[in-house]
Design a protein around this motif. Structure first.
Motif, PDB file in Angstrom:
ATOM      1  N   ASP A  84       0.842  -1.201   0.000  1.00 54.61           N
ATOM      2  CA  ASP A  84       0.000   0.000   0.000  1.00 54.61           C
ATOM      3  C   ASP A  84       0.874   1.247   0.000  1.00 54.61           C
ATOM      4  O   ASP A  84       0.970   1.978   0.998  1.00 54.61           O
TER       5      ASP A  84
ATOM      6  N   LYS B 299       0.207  -8.298  -1.809  1.00 50.38           N
ATOM      7  CA  LYS B 299      -1.055  -7.766  -2.300  1.00 50.38           C
ATOM      8  C   LYS B 299      -0.810  -6.458  -3.037  1.00 50.38           C
ATOM      9  O   LYS B 299      -0.141  -5.557  -2.516  1.00 50.38           O
TER      10      LYS B 299
ATOM     11  N   LYS C 266     -11.072  -4.987  -5.984  1.00 46.01           N
ATOM     12  CA  LYS C 266     -12.463  -4.954  -5.467  1.00 46.01           C
ATOM     13  C   LYS C 266     -13.449  -4.440  -6.510  1.00 46.01           C
ATOM     14  O   LYS C 266     -14.146  -3.442  -6.309  1.00 46.01           O
TER      15      LYS C 266
ATOM     16  N   LEU D  69     -16.625  -5.072   4.192  1.00 45.72           N
ATOM     17  CA  LEU D  69     -15.314  -4.510   4.506  1.00 45.72           C
ATOM     18  C   LEU D  69     -15.040  -4.575   6.012  1.00 45.72           C
ATOM     19  O   LEU D  69     -15.940  -4.304   6.832  1.00 45.72           O
ATOM     20  N   THR D  70     -13.799  -4.882   6.347  1.00 50.27           N
ATOM     21  CA  THR D  70     -13.449  -5.032   7.764  1.00 50.27           C
ATOM     22  C   THR D  70     -13.415  -3.698   8.519  1.00 50.27           C
ATOM     23  O   THR D  70     -13.250  -3.674   9.733  1.00 50.27           O
TER      24      THR D  70
ATOM     25  N   PRO E 270      -8.284  -9.836   6.118  1.00 46.61           N
ATOM     26  CA  PRO E 270      -7.625  -8.616   6.608  1.00 46.61           C
ATOM     27  C   PRO E 270      -8.197  -8.289   7.987  1.00 46.61           C
ATOM     28  O   PRO E 270      -8.946  -9.083   8.550  1.00 46.61           O
TER      29      PRO E 270
ATOM     30  N   ARG F  94      -4.628  -7.845  13.639  1.00 46.74           N
ATOM     31  CA  ARG F  94      -3.816  -6.926  14.439  1.00 46.74           C
ATOM     32  C   ARG F  94      -3.128  -7.669  15.579  1.00 46.74           C
ATOM     33  O   ARG F  94      -3.797  -8.159  16.494  1.00 46.74           O
TER      34      ARG F  94
ATOM     35  N   GLN G  98      -9.458  -0.390  11.186  1.00 49.25           N
ATOM     36  CA  GLN G  98     -10.061  -1.731  11.192  1.00 49.25           C
ATOM     37  C   GLN G  98     -11.028  -1.847  12.370  1.00 49.25           C
ATOM     38  O   GLN G  98     -10.720  -1.421  13.476  1.00 49.25           O
TER      39      GLN G  98
ATOM     40  N   GLY H  52      -0.992  -5.552   6.923  1.00 48.39           N
ATOM     41  CA  GLY H  52      -0.276  -4.443   6.307  1.00 48.39           C
ATOM     42  C   GLY H  52       0.492  -3.603   7.292  1.00 48.39           C
ATOM     43  O   GLY H  52       1.634  -3.899   7.655  1.00 48.39           O
ATOM     44  N   ARG H  53      -0.134  -2.538   7.787  1.00 53.58           N
ATOM     45  CA  ARG H  53       0.569  -1.547   8.600  1.00 53.58           C
ATOM     46  C   ARG H  53       1.278  -2.106   9.832  1.00 53.58           C
ATOM     47  O   ARG H  53       2.343  -1.575  10.193  1.00 53.58           O
TER      48      ARG H  53
HETATM   49  O1  LIG Z   1     -12.438  -5.821   3.975  1.00 54.11           O
HETATM   50  C1  LIG Z   1     -11.276  -5.531   3.635  1.00 54.11           C
HETATM   51  C2  LIG Z   1     -10.774  -5.767   2.375  1.00 54.11           C
HETATM   52  C3  LIG Z   1      -9.479  -5.447   2.076  1.00 54.11           C
HETATM   53  N1  LIG Z   1      -8.677  -4.876   3.000  1.00 54.11           N
HETATM   54  C4  LIG Z   1      -7.293  -4.588   2.612  1.00 54.11           C
HETATM   55  O2  LIG Z   1      -6.375  -5.278   3.471  1.00 54.11           O
HETATM   56  C5  LIG Z   1      -5.276  -4.461   3.807  1.00 54.11           C
HETATM   57  C6  LIG Z   1      -5.230  -4.303   5.297  1.00 54.11           C
HETATM   58  O3  LIG Z   1      -4.149  -3.469   5.628  1.00 54.11           O
HETATM   59  P1  LIG Z   1      -3.834  -3.057   7.129  1.00 54.11           P
HETATM   60  O4  LIG Z   1      -2.748  -2.033   6.994  1.00 54.11           O
HETATM   61  O5  LIG Z   1      -3.380  -4.309   7.832  1.00 54.11           O
HETATM   62  O6  LIG Z   1      -5.088  -2.495   7.736  1.00 54.11           O
HETATM   63  C7  LIG Z   1      -5.442  -3.143   3.049  1.00 54.11           C
HETATM   64  O7  LIG Z   1      -4.646  -3.193   1.902  1.00 54.11           O
HETATM   65  C8  LIG Z   1      -6.923  -3.107   2.683  1.00 54.11           C
HETATM   66  O8  LIG Z   1      -7.129  -2.508   1.417  1.00 54.11           O
HETATM   67  C9  LIG Z   1      -9.166  -4.628   4.245  1.00 54.11           C
HETATM   68  O9  LIG Z   1      -8.455  -4.088   5.121  1.00 54.11           O
HETATM   69  N2  LIG Z   1     -10.441  -4.973   4.535  1.00 54.11           N
END
Ligand SMILES: O=c1ccn([C@@H]2O[C@H](COP(=O)(O)O)[C@@H](O)[C@H]2O)c(=O)[nH]1
Length: 247
Positions: free
Chosen positions: A20, A41, A70, A131-132, A191, A194, A203, A223-224
């Protein structure tokens, strides 16, 4: 050609890290700093900023690729996008389940057509259930969905399965019920993961990596908690250690 087989043995290979970032140069920095990550990803930010070249670069490094764009549109447009995505030889491609049954079915057929034309494996198409970043309150009061959140996510998963998709993107909190209902072969890509030592950020439905795998996640997207750390390799290693798989 059928969809490419996905790794199932090592937990480490089932952690997907998002690139990202807005430039290929920044993506390369992450790739260089995280040589042990095998599954990456590519999402909206990098793909819209830089185009498909990053996919070639990842394939040159023998990485697995989750193309997370998406798609959400009418059936004809979804099919066109999936036909094009099918030509890239990537492993996973996302759509929104809310595009509906006709769009999902057309997408599966088109992705296979695209892959056949290119002579590569077809991607696994997986549908975002919800979406999460959405919590129960937002689902009820902003999106006006009258179902309880876990039931809504399950209904979206069932729609994806009935439409021929390989699995879903879901919160780890819903993974177990989706596995129990849709079957172990139906992918749960999660996703919203944490480690206890990181911030939730945007999230809303999170579990730790260990809890997410225990709950039935097939793959984690983290990710982060890795990429935004001063030492991403140390963060990835810590997560692997906490899963007891080593780095
Ligand atoms: O529902 C969803 C679908 C996609 N994502 C993607 O996953 C990563 C999560 O990154 P973090 O930095 O760990 O939060 C991100 O690229 C989103 O586009 C999601 O979070 N939730």
């Amino acid at each position: 050609m059928s969809a490419v087989p996905l790794p199932s043995s090592s937990l480490k290979e089932r952690i997907i890290v998002p690139l990202d970032v807005p430039t290929v140069e920044e993506a390369i920095v992450l790739l260089d700093r995280l040589p042990d990550v095998t599954f990456w990803k590519v999402g909206l930010e990098l793909f819209v900023s830089t185009g498909a070249g990053i996919l070639t670069l990842l394939k040159q490094q023998d990485k697995r690729i989750f193309l997370d764009l998406k798609f959400h549109d009418i059936p004809n447009t979804m099919a066109g996008a999936c036909r094009a995505a099918g030509r890239y030889g990537v492993d996973l491609v996302t759509l929104h389940a809310t595009a509906g049954r006709d769009a999902l079915m057309a997408s599966v057929e088109a992705a296979h057509q695209g892959a056949a034309v290119a002579g590569c494996h077809a991607p696994h198409l997986i549908a975002v259930t919800l979406l999460t970043s959405i919590d129960a309150r937002t689902l009820a009061f902003d999106l006006k969905v009258p179902l309880e959140l876990p039931d809504y996510a399950l209904q979206m998963a069932l729609l994806a399965k009935e439409s021929g998709l390989s699995g879903v993107v879901c919160s780890p909190k819903e993974a177990q019920e989706i596995r129990d209902t849709c079957g172990a072969d139906f992918l749960r890509v999660c996703p919203g993961v944490r480690p206890a030592w990181t911030q939730a950020g945007d999230q809303r439905r999170s579990l730790t990596p260990a809890a997410a795998f225990q709950a039935g996640a097939s793959f984690l997207v983290i990710g982060r908690p890795i990429t935004a750390q001063p030492d991403p390799a140390a963060a990835f290693a810590r997560i692997c250690d906490e899963l007891d798989v080593g780095s």
